[in-house]
Design a protein around this motif. Structure first.
Motif, short mmCIF file in Angstrom:
data_model
loop_
_atom_site.label_atom_id
_atom_site.label_comp_id
_atom_site.label_asym_id
_atom_site.label_seq_id
_atom_site.Cartn_x
_atom_site.Cartn_y
_atom_site.Cartn_z
N ASP A 171 8.25 -2.53 -37.58
CA ASP A 171 7.07 -1.75 -37.95
C ASP A 171 5.98 -1.90 -36.90
O ASP A 171 5.39 -0.91 -36.44
CB ASP A 171 6.55 -2.22 -39.31
N GLU A 174 7.01 -0.21 -33.50
CA GLU A 174 6.97 1.26 -33.53
C GLU A 174 5.53 1.78 -33.51
O GLU A 174 5.23 2.74 -32.81
CB GLU A 174 7.67 1.76 -34.80
N LYS A 175 4.66 1.11 -34.25
CA LYS A 175 3.27 1.58 -34.36
C LYS A 175 2.42 1.23 -33.15
O LYS A 175 1.35 1.82 -32.95
CB LYS A 175 2.62 1.02 -35.63
N ASN A 176 2.88 0.28 -32.34
CA ASN A 176 2.04 -0.20 -31.24
C ASN A 176 2.70 -0.11 -29.87
O ASN A 176 2.25 -0.76 -28.92
CB ASN A 176 1.61 -1.64 -31.52
#
Length: 227
Positions: A171, A174-176
């Protein structure tokens, strides 16, 4: 420049046994020792001394059930007061007992531009002051359920309710825009193997089981002996 070269790196840290020698049980006991005064403090200390063997056996027999049993000790507590109590406990007890070598490693990664992420099975009230101290970019942890300002003794649903460290790392990556092949993971238990298998630089904190140290040597993971 390629997309891969544009990606950032991160350093993922377990807390209990990795950044500190303490466990979730220690955290709870120290918090109450700071909170209670006089006779109440010593009564609590004696009670916990007799309960220690029970905690040890229960945790070894079924860690999952033990964790849920232990979270219910917070039932009925005022959440804001509990956060304040853990902030005071960190200042009075935890901060001085963080592993010096691990503190240096965190600060080194920050200087290098790595994102700092703490992933722990301990509750959010324990991890928040540690994350603030290190200037962590994110922390994934079990979150105590709160209703009308009071802790219910249950957990909110998130990645860490069942200690899914793999989901937490994926998570964040993917977001960073994180390149996991160049990132780091630090842990001390079998629950951290999932983290080690996701990153290019895996680091086992010595003090873990013999079997895990053997696996680390087989996989060529770095072994750290914090002091």
């Amino acid at each position: 420049m390629s997309k891969e070269q544009n990606k950032k790196t991160a350093a993922f840290f377990d807390y209990d046994g990795t950044l500190t020698p303490y466990t979730m049980v220690h955290s709870y006991i120290f918090m109450n020792m700071v909170k209670f005064k006089g006779l109440k403090r010593w009564r609590f200390a004696v009670q916990q001394l007799f309960l220690a063997p029970f905690y040890l056996v229960f945790d070894k027999v079924n860690t999952h059930r033990f964790n849920y049993y232990f979270f219910r000790k917070y039932k009925g507590m005022n959440y804001k007061e509990l956060c304040k109590d853990y902030e005071e406990t960190f200042e009075q007890t935890f901060k001085a007992n963080l592993f010096d070598e691990m503190k240096e490693i965190v600060h080194k990664h920050k200087k290098e531009g790595c994102d700092i992420v703490i992933i722990s099975a301990s509750p959010d009230v324990v991890i928040k002051p540690i994350a603030q101290y290190f200037g962590a970019d994110k922390y994934y942890t079990r979150i105590l359920e709160v209703k009308n300002g009071k802790v219910t003794g249950e957990l909110e649903s998130n990645f860490m309710k069942t200690v899914d460290k793999t989901a937490a790392i994926l998570d964040y990556a993917e977001k960073n825009n994180i390149d996991l092949s160049r990132s780091y993971a630090y842990g001390d238990s079998s629950q951290d193997v999932a983290m080690f298998n996701l990153v290019g630089n895996s680091c086992l904190v010595k003090g873990s089981s013999k079997k895990l140290r053997e696996l680390a040597r087989e996989k060529k993971w770095t072994i750290i002996n914090p002091a």
